[in-house]
Motif scaffolding. Sequence first.
Motif, short mmCIF file in Angstrom:
data_model
loop_
_atom_site.label_atom_id
_atom_site.label_comp_id
_atom_site.label_asym_id
_atom_site.label_seq_id
_atom_site.Cartn_x
_atom_site.Cartn_y
_atom_site.Cartn_z
N LEU A 158 0.74 -1.28 -0.13
CA LEU A 158 -0.02 -0.11 -0.02
C LEU A 158 0.87 1.35 -0.07
CD1 LEU A 158 -2.95 -0.53 2.41
CD2 LEU A 158 -3.11 0.07 0.21
N ALA A 159 1.76 1.30 0.77
CA ALA A 159 2.68 2.49 1.00
C ALA A 159 3.46 2.73 -0.26
CB ALA A 159 3.92 2.25 2.07
N ASP A 160 3.96 1.70 -0.85
CA ASP A 160 4.72 1.92 -2.44
C ASP A 160 3.62 2.20 -3.44
OD1 ASP A 160 7.21 1.19 -1.13
OD2 ASP A 160 7.05 -0.92 -1.64
N ALA A 161 2.41 1.62 -3.33
CA ALA A 161 1.41 2.38 -4.31
C ALA A 161 1.05 3.81 -4.31
CB ALA A 161 0.10 1.44 -4.23
N VAL A 162 0.65 3.98 -2.86
CA VAL A 162 0.25 5.32 -2.50
C VAL A 162 1.45 6.25 -3.07
CG1 VAL A 162 -0.17 6.90 -0.59
CG2 VAL A 162 -1.16 4.61 -0.70
N ALA A 163 2.74 6.13 -2.88
CA ALA A 163 3.94 6.98 -3.13
C ALA A 163 3.56 7.24 -4.61
CB ALA A 163 5.21 6.20 -2.98
N GLY A 164 3.07 6.74 -5.51
CA GLY A 164 3.00 7.09 -6.89
C GLY A 164 1.64 7.43 -7.23
N LEU A 165 0.64 7.52 -6.22
CA LEU A 165 -0.67 8.19 -6.54
C LEU A 165 -0.98 9.57 -6.20
CD1 LEU A 165 -2.63 4.82 -5.86
CD2 LEU A 165 -2.23 5.48 -8.14
N ASP A 166 -1.66 10.32 -7.15
CA ASP A 166 -2.02 11.65 -6.74
C ASP A 166 -3.43 11.70 -6.62
OD1 ASP A 166 0.71 12.52 -6.77
OD2 ASP A 166 0.60 12.87 -8.94
N ASP A 167 -4.17 10.49 -7.17
CA ASP A 167 -5.74 10.57 -6.82
C ASP A 167 -6.16 10.45 -5.67
OD1 ASP A 167 -8.44 9.85 -7.36
OD2 ASP A 167 -7.98 9.47 -9.46
N ALA A 168 -6.95 11.40 -4.66
CA ALA A 168 -7.32 11.24 -3.65
C ALA A 168 -8.27 10.14 -3.51
CB ALA A 168 -7.82 12.59 -3.26
N THR A 169 -9.36 9.63 -4.54
CA THR A 169 -10.16 8.81 -4.59
C THR A 169 -9.64 7.48 -4.64
OG1 THR A 169 -11.86 10.46 -5.40
CG2 THR A 169 -12.40 8.07 -5.66
N VAL A 170 -8.93 7.40 -5.36
CA VAL A 170 -8.08 6.04 -5.59
C VAL A 170 -7.39 5.54 -4.15
CG1 VAL A 170 -6.44 4.83 -6.66
CG2 VAL A 170 -7.91 6.29 -8.03
N VAL A 171 -6.55 6.62 -3.55
CA VAL A 171 -5.95 6.25 -2.42
C VAL A 171 -6.73 5.92 -1.20
CG1 VAL A 171 -4.43 7.41 -0.45
CG2 VAL A 171 -3.92 7.79 -2.96
N ARG A 172 -8.06 6.78 -1.08
CA ARG A 172 -8.91 6.33 -0.22
C ARG A 172 -9.65 5.05 -0.20
NH1 ARG A 172 -11.33 10.61 -0.62
NH2 ARG A 172 -13.20 9.96 -1.67
N LEU A 173 -9.90 4.80 -1.57
CA LEU A 173 -10.45 3.44 -1.93
C LEU A 173 -9.31 2.25 -1.50
CD1 LEU A 173 -12.04 3.97 -5.39
CD2 LEU A 173 -13.22 3.44 -3.29
N LEU A 174 -8.40 2.38 -1.73
CA LEU A 174 -7.24 1.37 -1.53
C LEU A 174 -7.14 1.28 0.01
CD1 LEU A 174 -4.22 2.06 -4.08
CD2 LEU A 174 -6.06 0.07 -4.08
N LEU A 175 -6.99 2.29 0.66
CA LEU A 175 -6.70 2.12 2.22
C LEU A 175 -7.93 1.51 2.81
CD1 LEU A 175 -4.12 3.89 1.63
CD2 LEU A 175 -4.62 5.16 3.48
N THR A 176 -9.09 2.09 2.33
CA THR A 176 -10.42 1.49 2.86
C THR A 176 -10.63 0.23 2.75
OG1 THR A 176 -11.47 3.55 2.69
CG2 THR A 176 -13.04 1.94 3.20
N GLU A 177 -10.29 -0.35 1.66
CA GLU A 177 -10.62 -1.82 1.19
C GLU A 177 -9.47 -2.57 2.25
OE1 GLU A 177 -10.42 -5.00 -2.66
OE2 GLU A 177 -10.29 -2.93 -2.82
N ALA A 178 -8.41 -2.03 2.29
CA ALA A 178 -7.13 -2.82 3.21
C ALA A 178 -7.86 -3.37 4.49
CB ALA A 178 -6.07 -2.03 3.55
N VAL A 179 -8.51 -2.22 5.17
CA VAL A 179 -9.31 -2.55 6.57
C VAL A 179 -10.52 -3.20 6.12
CG1 VAL A 179 -10.28 -1.51 8.48
CG2 VAL A 179 -8.10 -0.75 7.51
#
Length: 350
Positions: free
Chosen positions: A169-190
Amino acid sequence: MNHNTPLSPRPLHHLAAGAGRRVLTHTQLRAHGVSAAQAGAQCRPGGPWQQLLPGVVLLHPGPPTSEERLHAVLLYAARERTVSVPVQPGADQPPASPYGEAMITGLAALTLHGFASAPPLPSLETFDILVPRLRRLRSTGCARIVRTPALPVPEQVTGLPVAPVPRALADAVAGLDDATVVRLLLTEAVRGGHCEPAAVVRELTGAKLLNRPHVVDAVDSLLAEGRALAEARLYRMVRDHGLPDPCWNVELRLPGGPHLGGLDAYWPEQAVAVELDTRAPRPGRRPEDDTEWTEHARRREHLERLGITVVHVTPRGLRDAVEEQAATVRTALTAAGDREPPAYVAVLPR
């Protein structure tokens, strides 16, 4: 013929049985009697093979599958031997991986872990590969090198070494600027049960990503999601393990005195409280300087001086050791009759 004479090329048709075997390094080809010159000739335009990455060959002319690309980037990252401490004689060593210490991370790793919000593998132009910091490799083609001073223990997914979800997740988020995508990935992780919020926040903190506003907003959503999920597990624990119903989400107060703080569950007759710890580390905050934890410990000590037993539970404990958590609460309830009567406190809705 002498010892320096190359072996005659062996037929390689038997290597096409699996995707991994259709991708070989020059070193592996030499083991099959194929010299570098012969491999180069096979990889010429219009030839039966193609070079996917430096030193890595695909043994057919068509477009590579996603699985073949994954094998290729791992083999590319594993080509050079990493300098390490020599193996001590007699020491037990895990089986050597054909990919060395390299592992898939970032979006590709999340897709392999089963994230619905991660893009499908064919849509990814590059795959992130996690390697030790001192490796002398460069990103090229479909391989993007990610270095780290401390490698996590990889998980095996479809036979490939994949970084654990928090690191991926951390490595993916490092290359993402889309707030919606980041929020979806982090929320799905939990929400998907892949990991706990605290583990994600630790990795994001280590990667120095919590100075990005869109990541901070996503973390706030992540912590709220984690809190709701942990509370639901606590409710299920009480119900499924036959514990008496407590007062949920209450505030305690001394009559005519100050508030004693909020509790997730409280059994007034037994004076037993449950506190759910969903705190997560924040950047620049050492445990000894954590005012939130200091206040939490001070409040717990005050409650125990009043004769109230406080049971501390964590989201991970409710997920992985719920029977032990339920037994701890039951023991505290059963032992209430052997304790001195507690001080009287008012129980208020929170």
